[in-house]
Design a protein around this motif. Sequence first.
Motif, PDB file in Angstrom:
ATOM      1  N   THR A 131      13.823  11.508  -4.452  1.00  0.00           N
ATOM      2  CA  THR A 131      13.544  10.148  -4.014  1.00  0.00           C
ATOM      3  C   THR A 131      12.698  10.238  -2.753  1.00  0.00           C
ATOM      4  OG1 THR A 131      15.596   9.283  -4.922  1.00  0.00           O
ATOM      5  CG2 THR A 131      14.538   7.967  -3.202  1.00  0.00           C
ATOM      6  N   VAL A 132      11.542   9.589  -2.772  1.00  0.00           N
ATOM      7  CA  VAL A 132      10.708   9.482  -1.582  1.00  0.00           C
ATOM      8  C   VAL A 132      10.933   8.067  -1.044  1.00  0.00           C
ATOM      9  CG1 VAL A 132       8.393   9.666  -0.621  1.00  0.00           C
ATOM     10  CG2 VAL A 132       9.040  11.082  -2.585  1.00  0.00           C
ATOM     11  N   TRP A 133      11.291   7.964   0.226  1.00  0.00           N
ATOM     12  CA  TRP A 133      11.617   6.680   0.830  1.00  0.00           C
ATOM     13  C   TRP A 133      10.692   6.414   2.020  1.00  0.00           C
ATOM     14  CZ3 TRP A 133      12.766   7.142   5.901  1.00  0.00           C
ATOM     15  CH2 TRP A 133      13.209   8.392   6.346  1.00  0.00           C
ATOM     16  N   ALA A 134      10.547   5.138   2.314  1.00  0.00           N
ATOM     17  CA  ALA A 134       9.755   4.725   3.479  1.00  0.00           C
ATOM     18  C   ALA A 134      10.351   3.450   4.062  1.00  0.00           C
ATOM     19  CB  ALA A 134       8.299   4.493   3.086  1.00  0.00           C
ATOM     20  N   PRO A 171       7.318  14.126 -19.058  1.00  0.00           N
ATOM     21  CA  PRO A 171       7.077  13.344 -20.277  1.00  0.00           C
ATOM     22  C   PRO A 171       8.364  12.698 -20.805  1.00  0.00           C
ATOM     23  CG  PRO A 171       5.876  15.394 -20.383  1.00  0.00           C
ATOM     24  CD  PRO A 171       6.754  15.470 -19.162  1.00  0.00           C
ATOM     25  N   GLY A 172       8.257  11.416 -21.107  1.00  0.00           N
ATOM     26  CA  GLY A 172       9.387  10.662 -21.631  1.00  0.00           C
ATOM     27  C   GLY A 172      10.337  10.113 -20.587  1.00  0.00           C
ATOM     28  N   ARG A 173      10.059  10.353 -19.310  1.00  0.00           N
ATOM     29  CA  ARG A 173      10.937   9.873 -18.231  1.00  0.00           C
ATOM     30  C   ARG A 173      10.220   8.832 -17.391  1.00  0.00           C
ATOM     31  NH1 ARG A 173      16.106  12.471 -18.249  1.00  0.00           N
ATOM     32  NH2 ARG A 173      15.807  14.127 -19.752  1.00  0.00           N
ATOM     33  N   ASP A 174      10.959   7.837 -16.961  1.00  0.00           N
ATOM     34  CA  ASP A 174      10.428   6.779 -16.105  1.00  0.00           C
ATOM     35  C   ASP A 174      10.577   7.163 -14.641  1.00  0.00           C
ATOM     36  OD1 ASP A 174      10.036   5.248 -18.400  1.00  0.00           O
ATOM     37  OD2 ASP A 174      11.919   4.174 -18.180  1.00  0.00           O
ATOM     38  N   PHE A 175       9.994   6.355 -13.760  1.00  0.00           N
ATOM     39  CA  PHE A 175      10.302   6.449 -12.338  1.00  0.00           C
ATOM     40  C   PHE A 175      10.979   5.148 -11.938  1.00  0.00           C
ATOM     41  CE2 PHE A 175       6.127   4.433 -12.159  1.00  0.00           C
ATOM     42  CZ  PHE A 175       6.207   3.566 -11.090  1.00  0.00           C
ATOM     43  N   GLU A 176      11.697   5.179 -10.834  1.00  0.00           N
ATOM     44  CA  GLU A 176      12.475   4.022 -10.397  1.00  0.00           C
ATOM     45  C   GLU A 176      12.047   3.598  -9.005  1.00  0.00           C
ATOM     46  OE1 GLU A 176      16.927   3.550 -11.149  1.00  0.00           O
ATOM     47  OE2 GLU A 176      16.845   4.092  -9.018  1.00  0.00           O
ATOM     48  N   THR A 183      13.037  -4.532   8.804  1.00  0.00           N
ATOM     49  CA  THR A 183      12.724  -3.306   8.069  1.00  0.00           C
ATOM     50  C   THR A 183      12.849  -3.509   6.563  1.00  0.00           C
ATOM     51  OG1 THR A 183      13.539  -1.935   9.872  1.00  0.00           O
ATOM     52  CG2 THR A 183      13.343  -0.877   7.740  1.00  0.00           C
ATOM     53  N   LEU A 184      11.778  -3.170   5.860  1.00  0.00           N
ATOM     54  CA  LEU A 184      11.802  -3.097   4.399  1.00  0.00           C
ATOM     55  C   LEU A 184      12.005  -1.639   4.020  1.00  0.00           C
ATOM     56  CD1 LEU A 184       8.671  -5.235   3.440  1.00  0.00           C
ATOM     57  CD2 LEU A 184      11.059  -5.878   3.129  1.00  0.00           C
ATOM     58  N   LEU A 185      12.919  -1.376   3.107  1.00  0.00           N
ATOM     59  CA  LEU A 185      13.129  -0.027   2.596  1.00  0.00           C
ATOM     60  C   LEU A 185      12.516   0.058   1.209  1.00  0.00           C
ATOM     61  CD1 LEU A 185      14.400   2.817   2.547  1.00  0.00           C
ATOM     62  CD2 LEU A 185      16.493   1.731   1.673  1.00  0.00           C
ATOM     63  N   ILE A 186      11.689   1.069   1.008  1.00  0.00           N
ATOM     64  CA  ILE A 186      11.063   1.339  -0.285  1.00  0.00           C
ATOM     65  C   ILE A 186      11.530   2.724  -0.709  1.00  0.00           C
ATOM     66  CG2 ILE A 186       8.882   1.718  -1.502  1.00  0.00           C
ATOM     67  CD1 ILE A 186       7.568   0.019   0.778  1.00  0.00           C
ATOM     68  N   GLU A 187      12.067   2.832  -1.928  1.00  0.00           N
ATOM     69  CA  GLU A 187      12.455   4.121  -2.482  1.00  0.00           C
ATOM     70  C   GLU A 187      11.824   4.276  -3.856  1.00  0.00           C
ATOM     71  OE1 GLU A 187      16.803   5.007  -0.572  1.00  0.00           O
ATOM     72  OE2 GLU A 187      16.755   3.877  -2.445  1.00  0.00           O
ATOM     73  N   VAL A 188      11.182   5.409  -4.084  1.00  0.00           N
ATOM     74  CA  VAL A 188      10.592   5.724  -5.383  1.00  0.00           C
ATOM     75  C   VAL A 188      11.204   7.037  -5.839  1.00  0.00           C
ATOM     76  CG1 VAL A 188       8.479   6.212  -6.672  1.00  0.00           C
ATOM     77  CG2 VAL A 188       8.462   4.483  -4.859  1.00  0.00           C
ATOM     78  N   THR A 189      11.861   6.999  -6.993  1.00  0.00           N
ATOM     79  CA  THR A 189      12.564   8.160  -7.524  1.00  0.00           C
ATOM     80  C   THR A 189      11.894   8.618  -8.811  1.00  0.00           C
ATOM     81  OG1 THR A 189      14.646   7.371  -6.584  1.00  0.00           O
ATOM     82  CG2 THR A 189      14.795   9.008  -8.344  1.00  0.00           C
ATOM     83  N   ALA A 214       0.836  -1.204   0.000  1.00  0.00           N
ATOM     84  CA  ALA A 214       0.000   0.000   0.000  1.00  0.00           C
ATOM     85  C   ALA A 214       0.871   1.255   0.000  1.00  0.00           C
ATOM     86  CB  ALA A 214      -0.939  -0.004   1.204  1.00  0.00           C
ATOM     87  N   VAL A 215       1.950   1.231   0.772  1.00  0.00           N
ATOM     88  CA  VAL A 215       2.884   2.366   0.788  1.00  0.00           C
ATOM     89  C   VAL A 215       3.504   2.548  -0.593  1.00  0.00           C
ATOM     90  CG1 VAL A 215       5.109   3.168   1.703  1.00  0.00           C
ATOM     91  CG2 VAL A 215       3.351   2.275   3.261  1.00  0.00           C
ATOM     92  N   LEU A 216       3.996   1.466  -1.175  1.00  0.00           N
ATOM     93  CA  LEU A 216       4.598   1.545  -2.506  1.00  0.00           C
ATOM     94  C   LEU A 216       3.587   2.031  -3.540  1.00  0.00           C
ATOM     95  CD1 LEU A 216       6.827   1.173  -4.566  1.00  0.00           C
ATOM     96  CD2 LEU A 216       6.212  -1.233  -4.687  1.00  0.00           C
ATOM     97  N   ALA A 217       2.367   1.548  -3.458  1.00  0.00           N
ATOM     98  CA  ALA A 217       1.334   1.974  -4.413  1.00  0.00           C
ATOM     99  C   ALA A 217       1.104   3.481  -4.334  1.00  0.00           C
ATOM    100  CB  ALA A 217       0.030   1.221  -4.148  1.00  0.00           C
ATOM    101  N   GLU A 218       1.060   4.028  -3.132  1.00  0.00           N
ATOM    102  CA  GLU A 218       0.853   5.477  -2.975  1.00  0.00           C
ATOM    103  C   GLU A 218       2.047   6.271  -3.490  1.00  0.00           C
ATOM    104  OE1 GLU A 218      -1.856   6.974  -2.347  1.00  0.00           O
ATOM    105  OE2 GLU A 218      -2.979   5.194  -1.803  1.00  0.00           O
TER     106      GLU A 218
END
Length: 144
Positions: free
Chosen positions: A126-129, A57-62, A72-78, A41-45
């Motif tokens: 990068t947003v991390w949780a 436009p034209g750029r991905d997210f990671e 602890t699981l670390l989730i990073e969305v860039t 749920a955290v990753l989805a948000e």
Amino acid sequence: MFVQRFSATPRGARLARLLALHEWDSWGVPYTSRYAQDAAAVLAELAANAVLHGRVPGRDFEVALDLPQPGTLLIEVTDTRGEALPTSAPEPPDSDAESGRGLVLVSALAKDWGVRPRTPAAPGKTVWAHCGCPPGTGRMFFWR
């Protein structure tokens, strides 16, 4: 560590969530566990925010996933848009609002979360949780 880029589309965000659940399962965090469901749920948000607010436009997210310490699981969305920073203490929206609850949910489900800018050579953020996982969880590697 698991790192993968996804198209900055709703389909990319959905795929990120599904692949993360698969990866965590291989690390010993079962799909149906509370840990995996909360982290998903955290990753989805965070992925939805990368698509909605961090899209260029034209750029991905990671997405990067790791187990930095036991339990602890670390989730990073860039994403590649650095000027749209989330607030670290989000306020719940009005009860009749149709959006704005994502980071409130992240705050409720994650142990901790935050945002950091990327380097000047690579614009964005990068947003991390940190989310919980069963003690003793470890990565399992399979040779093919």
